[in-house]
Write an enzyme that holds these catalytic residues in place. Structure first.
Site, mmCIF file in Angstrom:
data_model
loop_
_atom_site.group_PDB
_atom_site.id
_atom_site.type_symbol
_atom_site.label_atom_id
_atom_site.label_comp_id
_atom_site.label_asym_id
_atom_site.label_seq_id
_atom_site.Cartn_x
_atom_site.Cartn_y
_atom_site.Cartn_z
ATOM 1 N N ALA A 12 0.857 -1.188 0.000
ATOM 2 C CA ALA A 12 0.000 0.000 0.000
ATOM 3 C C ALA A 12 0.892 1.237 0.000
ATOM 4 C CB ALA A 12 -0.897 -0.026 1.233
ATOM 5 N N GLU A 62 -0.146 -9.444 -0.443
ATOM 6 C CA GLU A 62 -1.539 -9.800 -0.128
ATOM 7 C C GLU A 62 -2.406 -9.865 -1.380
ATOM 8 O OE1 GLU A 62 -1.434 -6.724 2.886
ATOM 9 O OE2 GLU A 62 -2.377 -8.113 4.291
ATOM 10 N N GLY A 101 0.936 -5.121 1.134
ATOM 11 C CA GLY A 101 -0.303 -5.262 0.362
ATOM 12 C C GLY A 101 -0.065 -5.846 -1.024
ATOM 13 N N GLU A 131 5.184 -4.887 7.115
ATOM 14 C CA GLU A 131 4.411 -3.846 7.801
ATOM 15 C C GLU A 131 4.926 -3.561 9.209
ATOM 16 O OE1 GLU A 131 3.086 -6.333 6.029
ATOM 17 O OE2 GLU A 131 1.392 -5.604 4.832
HETATM 18 N N1 CAA Z 1 4.522 3.242 -0.776
HETATM 19 C C1 CAA Z 1 4.865 4.425 -1.334
HETATM 20 N N2 CAA Z 1 5.980 4.596 -2.093
HETATM 21 C C2 CAA Z 1 6.763 3.514 -2.256
HETATM 22 C C3 CAA Z 1 6.470 2.260 -1.695
HETATM 23 C C4 CAA Z 1 5.277 2.138 -0.910
HETATM 24 N N3 CAA Z 1 4.872 0.980 -0.380
HETATM 25 N N4 CAA Z 1 7.447 1.380 -2.040
HETATM 26 C C5 CAA Z 1 8.322 2.083 -2.793
HETATM 27 N N5 CAA Z 1 7.914 3.370 -2.927
HETATM 28 C C6 CAA Z 1 8.553 4.461 -3.647
HETATM 29 C C7 CAA Z 1 9.688 5.071 -2.823
HETATM 30 O O1 CAA Z 1 9.206 6.004 -1.875
HETATM 31 C C8 CAA Z 1 10.506 5.725 -3.914
HETATM 32 O O2 CAA Z 1 9.886 6.923 -4.291
HETATM 33 P P1 CAA Z 1 10.757 8.272 -4.492
HETATM 34 O O3 CAA Z 1 11.675 7.944 -5.639
HETATM 35 O O4 CAA Z 1 9.729 9.299 -4.811
HETATM 36 O O5 CAA Z 1 11.483 8.482 -3.218
HETATM 37 C C9 CAA Z 1 10.359 4.753 -5.072
HETATM 38 O O6 CAA Z 1 9.193 3.964 -4.804
HETATM 39 C C10 CAA Z 1 11.536 3.801 -5.147
HETATM 40 O O7 CAA Z 1 11.697 3.169 -3.866
HETATM 41 P P2 CAA Z 1 13.120 3.064 -3.115
HETATM 42 O O8 CAA Z 1 13.936 4.280 -3.354
HETATM 43 O O9 CAA Z 1 12.843 2.701 -1.688
HETATM 44 O O10 CAA Z 1 13.765 1.838 -3.904
HETATM 45 P P3 CAA Z 1 14.726 0.668 -3.397
HETATM 46 O O11 CAA Z 1 15.085 -0.105 -4.619
HETATM 47 O O12 CAA Z 1 15.790 1.187 -2.530
HETATM 48 O O13 CAA Z 1 13.760 -0.277 -2.457
HETATM 49 C C11 CAA Z 1 11.759 -1.473 -1.866
HETATM 50 C C12 CAA Z 1 12.650 -0.924 -2.997
HETATM 51 C C13 CAA Z 1 12.490 -2.595 -1.118
HETATM 52 C C14 CAA Z 1 10.492 -2.020 -2.493
HETATM 53 C C15 CAA Z 1 11.446 -0.346 -0.872
HETATM 54 O O14 CAA Z 1 10.915 0.781 -1.606
HETATM 55 C C16 CAA Z 1 10.460 -0.687 0.197
HETATM 56 O O15 CAA Z 1 10.826 -1.306 1.183
HETATM 57 N N6 CAA Z 1 9.167 -0.287 0.033
HETATM 58 C C17 CAA Z 1 8.171 -0.381 1.080
HETATM 59 C C18 CAA Z 1 7.679 -1.831 1.274
HETATM 60 C C19 CAA Z 1 6.653 -1.864 2.398
HETATM 61 O O16 CAA Z 1 6.940 -1.543 3.534
HETATM 62 N N7 CAA Z 1 5.406 -2.307 2.068
HETATM 63 C C20 CAA Z 1 4.326 -2.390 3.006
HETATM 64 C C21 CAA Z 1 3.436 -1.188 2.876
HETATM 65 S S1 CAA Z 1 2.118 -1.137 4.094
HETATM 66 C C22 CAA Z 1 0.925 -2.182 3.508
HETATM 67 O O17 CAA Z 1 1.024 -2.737 2.427
HETATM 68 C C23 CAA Z 1 -0.271 -2.361 4.404
HETATM 69 C C24 CAA Z 1 -1.235 -3.432 3.983
HETATM 70 O O18 CAA Z 1 -1.165 -4.547 4.450
HETATM 71 C C25 CAA Z 1 -2.317 -3.151 3.087
#
Ligand code: CAA
Length: 258
Positions: A66, A112, A109, A132
Site C-alpha cells: 500500500a 496480499e 499489500g 508492515e
Molecule cells: N509506498 C509508497 N511509495 C513507495 C512504496 C510504498 N509501499 N514502495 C516504494 N515506494 C517508492 C519510494 O518512496 C521511492 O519513491 P521516491 O523515488 O519518490 O522516493 C520509489 O518507490 C523507489 O523506492 P526506493 O527508493 O525505496 O527503492 P529501493 O530499490 O531502494 O527499495 C523497496 C525498494 C524494497 C520495495 C522499498 O521501496 C520498500 O521497502 N518499500 C516499502 C515496502 C513496504 O513496507 N510495504 C508495506 C506497505 S504497508 C501495507 O502494504 C499495508 C497493507 O497490508 C495493506
C-alpha cells in the site's frame, strides 16, 4: 472508468491480463489504483468473453505494498471510510480463476494481492514479504489469515512479526507458489496456464473454485456437503452432458457455459 494506473490486455482467447502500472513507485498501491483494480475485476468477472484473469506487475515489482506516503497521516476513521480494501476484495471475490504472475518485490499489500489470487506463478527474482511491522502496523489486506492457513502458525509468525522474506524458491517449497520460471518466461507461462483454464467448462471452473475456497471458511463436514451440492448441480448443465458424451464418443467437448 478510465484507468490511470492499470492496463488491461487480452493476450489469448478468454484471457484478460491486468497489469499494475505505477512503475516509478514499484507499483505502490494508492487509493486510485485500488479503485481501478476493483472496477476492472468486477467488470472482467461479469464479462462472458473472459474466462480466466492474470494479474501482474512488471519484472522488478509485482507491488511494493500500500502507498505509505498516501497513508502516513491518515486517521483510523479515514482509513476505514476510504474504499481502501476494495481492491484486494475484488480480486479475492472474483468467480473466475485468477493467476498472479509475480516478479521482483511482492511486499505488504502487494504480497496480499498475490495471496488473494488462486494460483501463483513466480519469476526466479520474486521476493515475498509482509514488512508492515517496520512501519508500526500489521498486514491489513488478508496477510495474517491467508498465510496462516497456507503456511501454518510458526512460519507465518516469523513473516508477520520479524519481516522474514521468502525467495521464489522458498515460496514454492512452502506451497505458496505453484511454479517458478525464469524472469523472461514467467508471464508467458502464466498466460499459457490461463489460456488452458479458459478453454475448460466455465461452470465447472466456477464451482471448482467455489468448492476449494469453501474449505477455508468451513468445517470438513460442511465443506463436504457444499462440494456434494455443487457436484450434483453440475448434472443440471448441458456442459456435463457434453463432457461425458464427448469422452465416450472420443471427441473434444464443445463447452457452452450452460
Ligand atoms: N509506498 C509508497 N511509495 C513507495 C512504496 C510504498 N509501499 N514502495 C516504494 N515506494 C517508492 C519510494 O518512496 C521511492 O519513491 P521516491 O523515488 O519518490 O522516493 C520509489 O518507490 C523507489 O523506492 P526506493 O527508493 O525505496 O527503492 P529501493 O530499490 O531502494 O527499495 C523497496 C525498494 C524494497 C520495495 C522499498 O521501496 C520498500 O521497502 N518499500 C516499502 C515496502 C513496504 O513496507 N510495504 C508495506 C506497505 S504497508 C501495507 O502494504 C499495508 C497493507 O497490508 C495493506
Amino acid at each position: 472508468m478510465t484507468y490511470e494506473y492499470i492496463l488491461i490486455e487480452h493476450p489469448a482467447p478468454g484471457v484478460a491480463l491486468v497489469r499494475l502500472n505505477r512503475p516509478k513507485q514499484y507499483n505502490a498501491l494508492n487509493l486510485r489504483l485500488l479503485q481501478e483494480l476493483a472496477h476492472a475485476f468486477r467488470t472482467l468477472d461479469e464479462d462472458d468473453d473472459v474466462r480466466a484473469i492474470v494479474l501482474t506487475g512488471n519484472d522488478k515489482a509485482f507491488a511494493a505494498g500500500a502507498d505509505i506516503k498516501e497513508m502516513m497521516d491518515k486517521t483510523a476513521v479515514q482509513m476505514k471510510n476510504a474504499p481502501f480494501i476494495s481492491g484486494w476484495d475484488a480480486v479475492a471475490l472474483a468467480k473466475k480463476p485468477v493467476i498472479a504472475a509475480v516478479s521482483g518485490y511482492a511486499l505488504g499489500g502487494g504480497a496480499e494481492l498475490a495471496w488473494a489470487c488462486d494460483i501463483i506463478i513466480a519469476s526466479e527474482t520474486a521476493v515475498f514479504g509482509q514488512p508492515e511491522i517496520n512501519l508500526g502496523i500489521i498486514p491489513g489486506a488478508g496477510g495474517t489469515q491467508r498465510l496462516a492457513r497456507t503456511l501454518g502458525k510458526y512460519l507465518t509468525m516469523e513473516i508477520v512479526l520479524n519481516d522474514r522474506r521468502l525467495t521464489a524458491a522458498e515460496a514454492e517449497r512452502f506451497g505458496l507458489v505453484n511454479h517458478v520460471f525464469p524472469v523472461d518466461t514467467y508471464l508467458e507461462e502464466a498466460i499459457k496456464m490461463a489460456a488452458r483454464l479458459a478453454s475448460r467448462a466455465p461452470l465447472a471452473l466456477r464451482f471448482g473454485k467455489e468448492a476449494v475456497l469453501y474449505a477455508f471458511n468451513s468445517t470438513l463436514d460442511a465443506g463436504l456437503q457444499h462440494e456434494r451440492l455443487l457436484f450434483y448441480t453440475l448434472f443440471c448443465t448441458e456442459d456435463q452432458k457434453e463432457g461425458m458424451h464427448a469422452f465416450v464418443e472420443k471427441r473434444t467437448p464443445q463447452w457452452k457455459g450452460t
